[in-house]
Design a protein around this motif. Structure first.
Motif, PDB file in Angstrom:
ATOM      1  N   LEU A 536      13.065  29.412  42.788  1.00  0.00           N
ATOM      2  CA  LEU A 536      14.384  29.935  43.147  1.00  0.00           C
ATOM      3  C   LEU A 536      14.935  30.818  42.035  1.00  0.00           C
ATOM      4  O   LEU A 536      14.801  30.498  40.846  1.00  0.00           O
ATOM      5  N   PRO A 537      15.554  31.934  42.392  1.00  0.00           N
ATOM      6  CA  PRO A 537      16.179  32.803  41.372  1.00  0.00           C
ATOM      7  C   PRO A 537      17.296  32.055  40.651  1.00  0.00           C
ATOM      8  O   PRO A 537      18.163  31.440  41.280  1.00  0.00           O
ATOM      9  N   ALA A 538      17.274  32.112  39.328  1.00  0.00           N
ATOM     10  CA  ALA A 538      18.256  31.364  38.532  1.00  0.00           C
ATOM     11  C   ALA A 538      19.676  31.867  38.769  1.00  0.00           C
ATOM     12  O   ALA A 538      20.639  31.101  38.657  1.00  0.00           O
ATOM     13  N   SER A 539      19.837  33.158  39.108  1.00  0.00           N
ATOM     14  CA  SER A 539      21.187  33.694  39.293  1.00  0.00           C
ATOM     15  C   SER A 539      21.863  33.115  40.528  1.00  0.00           C
ATOM     16  O   SER A 539      23.078  32.919  40.545  1.00  0.00           O
ATOM     17  N   ARG A 540      21.086  32.843  41.578  1.00  0.00           N
ATOM     18  CA  ARG A 540      21.667  32.336  42.823  1.00  0.00           C
ATOM     19  C   ARG A 540      21.703  30.811  42.856  1.00  0.00           C
ATOM     20  O   ARG A 540      22.495  30.223  43.595  1.00  0.00           O
ATOM     21  N   TYR A 541      20.820  30.182  42.071  1.00  0.00           N
ATOM     22  CA  TYR A 541      20.756  28.718  42.073  1.00  0.00           C
ATOM     23  C   TYR A 541      20.802  28.253  40.616  1.00  0.00           C
ATOM     24  O   TYR A 541      19.812  27.789  40.054  1.00  0.00           O
ATOM     25  N   SER A 542      21.964  28.425  40.020  1.00  0.00           N
ATOM     26  CA  SER A 542      22.112  28.153  38.593  1.00  0.00           C
ATOM     27  C   SER A 542      22.357  26.686  38.287  1.00  0.00           C
ATOM     28  O   SER A 542      22.167  26.247  37.160  1.00  0.00           O
ATOM     29  N   SER A 543      22.777  25.907  39.278  1.00  0.00           N
ATOM     30  CA  SER A 543      23.054  24.485  39.036  1.00  0.00           C
ATOM     31  C   SER A 543      22.012  23.612  39.725  1.00  0.00           C
ATOM     32  O   SER A 543      21.380  24.023  40.696  1.00  0.00           O
ATOM     33  N   ASP A 544      21.858  22.406  39.203  1.00  0.00           N
ATOM     34  CA  ASP A 544      20.922  21.449  39.815  1.00  0.00           C
ATOM     35  C   ASP A 544      21.341  21.122  41.236  1.00  0.00           C
ATOM     36  O   ASP A 544      20.496  20.971  42.132  1.00  0.00           O
ATOM     37  N   ALA A 545      22.650  21.009  41.463  1.00  0.00           N
ATOM     38  CA  ALA A 545      23.143  20.656  42.795  1.00  0.00           C
ATOM     39  C   ALA A 545      22.773  21.737  43.814  1.00  0.00           C
ATOM     40  O   ALA A 545      22.347  21.431  44.940  1.00  0.00           O
ATOM     41  N   ALA A 546      22.902  23.020  43.436  1.00  0.00           N
ATOM     42  CA  ALA A 546      22.557  24.112  44.344  1.00  0.00           C
ATOM     43  C   ALA A 546      21.056  24.120  44.635  1.00  0.00           C
ATOM     44  O   ALA A 546      20.629  24.382  45.771  1.00  0.00           O
ATOM     45  N   THR A 547      20.259  23.847  43.624  1.00  0.00           N
ATOM     46  CA  THR A 547      18.803  23.816  43.798  1.00  0.00           C
ATOM     47  C   THR A 547      18.409  22.702  44.761  1.00  0.00           C
ATOM     48  O   THR A 547      17.632  22.909  45.704  1.00  0.00           O
ATOM     49  N   VAL A 548      18.917  21.481  44.526  1.00  0.00           N
ATOM     50  CA  VAL A 548      18.588  20.344  45.381  1.00  0.00           C
ATOM     51  C   VAL A 548      19.068  20.589  46.806  1.00  0.00           C
ATOM     52  O   VAL A 548      18.356  20.302  47.784  1.00  0.00           O
ATOM     53  N   ASP A 549      20.244  21.151  46.951  1.00  0.00           N
ATOM     54  CA  ASP A 549      20.798  21.415  48.285  1.00  0.00           C
ATOM     55  C   ASP A 549      19.926  22.409  49.063  1.00  0.00           C
ATOM     56  O   ASP A 549      19.676  22.218  50.258  1.00  0.00           O
ATOM     57  N   PHE A 550      19.442  23.477  48.383  1.00  0.00           N
ATOM     58  CA  PHE A 550      18.602  24.454  49.084  1.00  0.00           C
ATOM     59  C   PHE A 550      17.317  23.804  49.598  1.00  0.00           C
ATOM     60  O   PHE A 550      16.930  24.003  50.755  1.00  0.00           O
ATOM     61  N   ASN A 552      16.731  20.688  50.217  1.00  0.00           N
ATOM     62  CA  ASN A 552      17.026  19.727  51.287  1.00  0.00           C
ATOM     63  C   ASN A 552      17.238  20.457  52.619  1.00  0.00           C
ATOM     64  O   ASN A 552      16.734  20.021  53.663  1.00  0.00           O
ATOM     65  N   ARG A 553      17.970  21.562  52.578  1.00  0.00           N
ATOM     66  CA  ARG A 553      18.214  22.313  53.808  1.00  0.00           C
ATOM     67  C   ARG A 553      16.920  22.943  54.342  1.00  0.00           C
ATOM     68  O   ARG A 553      16.678  22.979  55.553  1.00  0.00           O
ATOM     69  N   LEU A 554      16.082  23.428  53.434  1.00  0.00           N
ATOM     70  CA  LEU A 554      14.817  24.036  53.864  1.00  0.00           C
ATOM     71  C   LEU A 554      13.910  22.996  54.516  1.00  0.00           C
ATOM     72  O   LEU A 554      13.323  23.241  55.585  1.00  0.00           O
ATOM     73  N   GLU A 555      13.798  21.830  53.898  1.00  0.00           N
ATOM     74  CA  GLU A 555      12.942  20.784  54.472  1.00  0.00           C
ATOM     75  C   GLU A 555      13.472  20.320  55.825  1.00  0.00           C
ATOM     76  O   GLU A 555      12.704  20.108  56.775  1.00  0.00           O
ATOM     77  N   ALA A 556      14.781  20.160  55.935  1.00  0.00           N
ATOM     78  CA  ALA A 556      15.358  19.736  57.212  1.00  0.00           C
ATOM     79  C   ALA A 556      15.086  20.775  58.293  1.00  0.00           C
ATOM     80  O   ALA A 556      14.772  20.423  59.448  1.00  0.00           O
TER      81      ALA A 556
END
Length: 879
Positions: A536-550, A552-556
């Motif tokens: 994931l690009p660090a600029s768009r997913y700079s926090s751990d919460a944003a990374t985990v959320d993406f 989770n949404r992709l797997e779902a």
């Protein structure tokens, strides 16, 4: 000058009457002498006789005079070559067999040497490459550890052994703003890197010392290929910006030639700058190594000592958990080729055995042919040819055949090398650069000449043993069948059998290792799995919460797609290698001494990963949705760790692991589960200790999404890409392929080496079988009269078979014994390539011995049949 010109005229055929001119000149001299004696008052007959005596032998004078008009050595050589060509034409079958055998031996050696030269011997394309040194850190447990920024800065400023030093590492960044989001590959370097690798700019400038400063603007230098392919070779690119991971970078230059230092392709170079933590802590490791240029006259040992003294001063001034770290320094050429040196040494040794077999086979064939030509040699000796003259003729014939075989071998090597490069693993450095260049052709020419001279020894030695009194008798059948000939032929066969056993054993060990690796249970089900690797690009997913959320949404979203059975995610999939490791200890156990602190691989997995991969849960549980970032830190260990610390895997549950070990800072985690081992380093690697953290507690931007499909993985690949694009089209795909393909790719190098050794072993068996057949067949032919007499005196068929078979068995058993002893010794050098069995595996050793003896038996069948088909009445009547 006139004399040389006259010789050239005669050689070109411009003086065809030279013989008659010399005869007239001789006659004039004789007449002059006769007149001299007549003037003294001698009678005409006495004067003529006295003149002839004074002048000498007219034939000898005429020959010497004629030779003075010749380039004698050259013309003799041309005569020998002409005779050799006629000899080759008279025995086309024999000549073709020898040339083909030589072509196989020389061609295989040339092809393998081409690869060895490209990978191991060819100088690196950097200035003063022989003085470039790869630097890292090491301790009692590991070598080649990354260099901390603090240590690097002190090394660069305080050392007395290096002219220049640069830090480097690689990274993958997402390029946006220029069409579809693309994952690009960056080389992060300090400014002296370009000086060390001899890089020059095509446009603009290179990175300078000011670019390394943290407060300086973000800059980059493009490689020529990326500039041409991605940016359309824009001549006005200097000063423009590129957006990487959401941050703008100013383009300041384009390289004229990418140095190719990083083994994987690089798109551009960025300044390597430390984070605030790395700039202040001696324990803050990233992935940086260093490249340095050794000063002339300084040894590598001295340079290590110099760097170690700096580390000791730092440890005294700022004590910490890494006070035992020392400098790791190795020449760049050794660092690059260390892993493949043993592979190419084995291949070169094996192909040399094939060449030895080819030479032995040719020597045997030449010796047998000399037997058939022994009467010819005797006649030529009897009419005045010296043994040195015969030896020179035979050497010329043999070397000419070797030259033809060498030319055919180079042609064979050209095609063989293309196959070699095509089949070779992509991770072998510079293998793709292998070609028939000047050093390789010089090697092939020298090898051809050496083989020709070695093979020529056999007929030359045979010439010295010609027996005129026997061979000039008509019907002599003992031509060349003396003890020397039999001993030499027997020695050749023994050597062939021994070399064949060694190659059969070596290829057998690797074949069995490959079979074990191919058929082993990997600890999970690799079928119907599709692997999607993302960063994931660090600029768009700079926090751990944003990374985990993406994720989770992709797997779902993927689970809702048709054809998808389950989806899981992991940071480092099986066979992906070492994605991270660190020291650890168990809190409830006695703390180990500092040198004995163990290491483990570190990994992150989500709640569905083990279920999707079908990795057995041995005890406890896997990650769950309850293991959030704010929840207590937990971990799942593999069986390798569990067996190292507890007798029963269930006893590990509830105990705690301290990352960093007892002597370094690190988090404390509770063990909640134990899972089966998986081959993290590849199918042909032993299990290693591994700790899995819940992905929500140790978030990572780089993950592998594993999709288990109901049909073929390829059938849902398009659906996976569309689903990803619907969530975020700016997330580039790093790889998307069936997981069994990436798993099988870990055996590419093993398959490559095993295939080549199997080919060499097959060639060896064929050559040895031909050699054994030729010698045994000759043995029967040379004893036909003896066999006929024995049969006439009442010897039965079985008695004749036993006598002939005894000769074959004696040679076979002796060659087998030597070959088994040599195989036992050779197995030591193969220990690093063996997997799942012992290097001295008795099963493979027995199979190699049995195969070699079967080869001898098959080679002896026709000679045995010919021995019992002897017609005693006809042979004795002819005698």
């Amino acid at each position: 000058m006139y004399q040389w010109w006259s010789k050239i005229e005669r050689a070109q055929g411009r003086r065809p009457n030279l013989g008659s001119e010399l005869e007239q000149e001789i006659e004039v001299h004789v007449e002059f002498l006769i007149d001299k004696y007549l003037e003294r008052g001698m009678a005409p007959e006495d004067a003529r006789a006295a003149a002839r005596r004074e002048f000498g032998n007219r034939t000898t004078v005429r020959e010497r005079s004629y030779q003075s008009w010749q380039f004698r050595s050259l013309e003799n050589l041309l005569q020998d070559i002409g005779y050799a060509v006629r000899g080759i034409a008279k025995a086309p079958g024999f000549s073709l067999m020898v040339i083909a055998t030589l072509a196989v031996g020389i061609g295989a050696n040339t092809a393998i040497f081409s690869a060895v030269y490209a990978v191991l011997l060819k100088p690196l394309p950097f200035p003063s490459a022989e003085r470039l040194v790869w630097l890292g850190e090491s301790n009692a447990k590991a070598t080649g550890i990354s260099v901390t920024w603090v240590n690097f800065e002190h090394w660069r400023a305080e050392n007395h052994s290096f002219e220049a030093m640069a830090g480097f590492e690689s990274a993958d960044l997402t390029l946006t703003g220029r069409g579809q989001a693309t994952l690009t590959h960056a080389g992060l370097v300090t400014n002296q890197f370009f000086q060390l690798t001899g890089s020059r700019p095509m446009l603009g400038r290179l990175l300078a010392a000011s670019d390394d400063q943290p407060q300086s603007p973000a800059t980059l230098v493009l490689t020529e290929s990326f500039w041409a392919n991605k940016l359309s070779a824009d001549p006005g690119i200097i000063g423009k910006t590129m957006t990487l991971d959401g941050a703008p970078y100013e383009i300041v230059g384009v390289l004229g030639r990418d140095p190719g230092f990083f083994l994987s392709p690089i798109d551009y170079y960025l300044p390597l700058r430390p984070t605030s933590a790395q700039a202040s802590s001696r324990e803050a490791h990233g992935s940086m190594r260093a490249l340095a240029l050794l000063r002339p006259g300084v040894t590598l040992i001295g340079a290590r000592s110099d760097l170690n003294m700096i580390l000791k001063r730092l440890a005294s001034a700022d004590p910490g958990p890494e006070d035992d770290h020392r400098a790791y320094a190795e020449f760049l050429t050794e660092e690059r080729t260390g892993d493949v040196r043993s592979v190419f040494a084995l291949l070169m040794g094996s192909v040399c055995l094939v060449l030895i077999l080819a030479c032995a086979n040719i020597a045997s064939l030449l010796l047998i042919r000399m037997t058939s030509r022994a009467r010819e040699m005797a006649i030529r000796t009897a009419i005045g040819a010296g043994r040195s003259r015969l030896a020179r003729q035979l050497v010329t014939e043999t070397v000419l055949i070797a030259v033809l075989g060498g030319a055919a071998g180079i042609l064979l090597a050209y095609f063989g090398l293309r196959v070699l490069v095509q089949l070779g693993p992509r991770n072998i450095p510079r293998l793709s650069e292998a070609s028939l260049n000047q050093p390789v052709l010089i090697f092939a020419a020298a090898l051809t000449l050496a083989v020709g001279l070695v093979c020529a020894l056999v007929p030359v030695l045979s010439v010295g043993r010609v027996n005129l009194s026997i061979l000039l008798k008509e019907g002599s059948s003992g031509a060349g069948s003396n003890r020397f000939g039999h001993a030499l032929r027997g020695t050749v066969v023994v050597a062939e059998i021994a070399a064949t056993v060694v190659l059969l054993f070596s290829s057998g060990v690797l074949l069995r290792s490959l079979w074990i690796a191919e058929t082993r249970n990997p600890g999970f089900d690799p079928d119907h799995l599709l692997g999607l690797e993302l960063q994931l690009p660090a600029s768009r997913y700079s926090s751990d919460a944003a990374t985990v959320d993406f994720y989770n949404r992709l797997e779902a979203a993927l689970r809702r797609q048709a054809g998808v059975e389950s989806v899981g995610a992991v940071n480092c999939a099986p066979a992906a290698g070492d994605c991270g490791d660190w020291w650890y200890s168990v809190i409830e156990r006695t703390a180990p001494a500092r040198p004995d602190v163990p290491m483990t691989l570190l990994n992150m997995a989500d709640a569905e990963y083990f279920k999707t991969m079908r990795i057995p849960l041995v005890a406890g549980r896997g990650p769950s949705d309850e293991d959030r970032a704010a929840a207590p830190a937990v971990a799942i260990i593999n069986e390798e760790i569990a067996h190292a610390w507890w007798k029963d895997s269930r006893s590990a549950l509830g105990e705690h692991i301290k990352l960093g070990g007892p002597y370094m800072k690190g988090p404390l985690v509770e063990i909640v589960g134990v899972v089966a081992n998986v081959p993290q380093m590849g199918l042909d690697s032993p299990p290693l200790p591994e700790i899995y953290f819940p992905a929500a507690q140790q978030a990572s931007s780089r993950m592998m999404i594993l999709v288990r499909t109901r049909g073929t993985p390829e059938s849902v690949a398009g659906t996976v890409m569309k689903t990803l694009a619907s969530l975020d089209s700016n997330v580039p795909i790093q790889s998307l392929q069936p997981f069994d393909e990436s798993l099988g790719a870990t055996l590419t190098e093993r398959r490559f080496v095993t295939f080549l050794l199997a080919v060499f072993a097959a060639i060896a068996v064929l050559l040895a079988a031909i050699g054994c057949y030729g010698v045994l067949n000759y043995w029967v032919n040379s004893r036909k009269h003896e066999i006929a007499i024995r049969m006439a005196m009442g010897a039965g068929t079985w008695a004749i078979i036993r006598r002939t078979a005894r000769q074959a068995a004696r040679l076979g058993l002796l060659g087998l014994a030597i070959g088994l002893a040599a195989s036992w010794g050779a197995s030591r050098s193969m220990s690093s390539l063996v997997f799942g069995i012992g290097a001295h595996d008795p099963t493979v050793l027995g199979a190699a011995a049995l195969s070699a003896m079967l080869m001898v038996v098959l080679a002896a069948v026709i000679p045995l049949w010919r021995a019992v088909c002897v017609q005693p009445i006809e042979l004795l009547h002819e005698a």
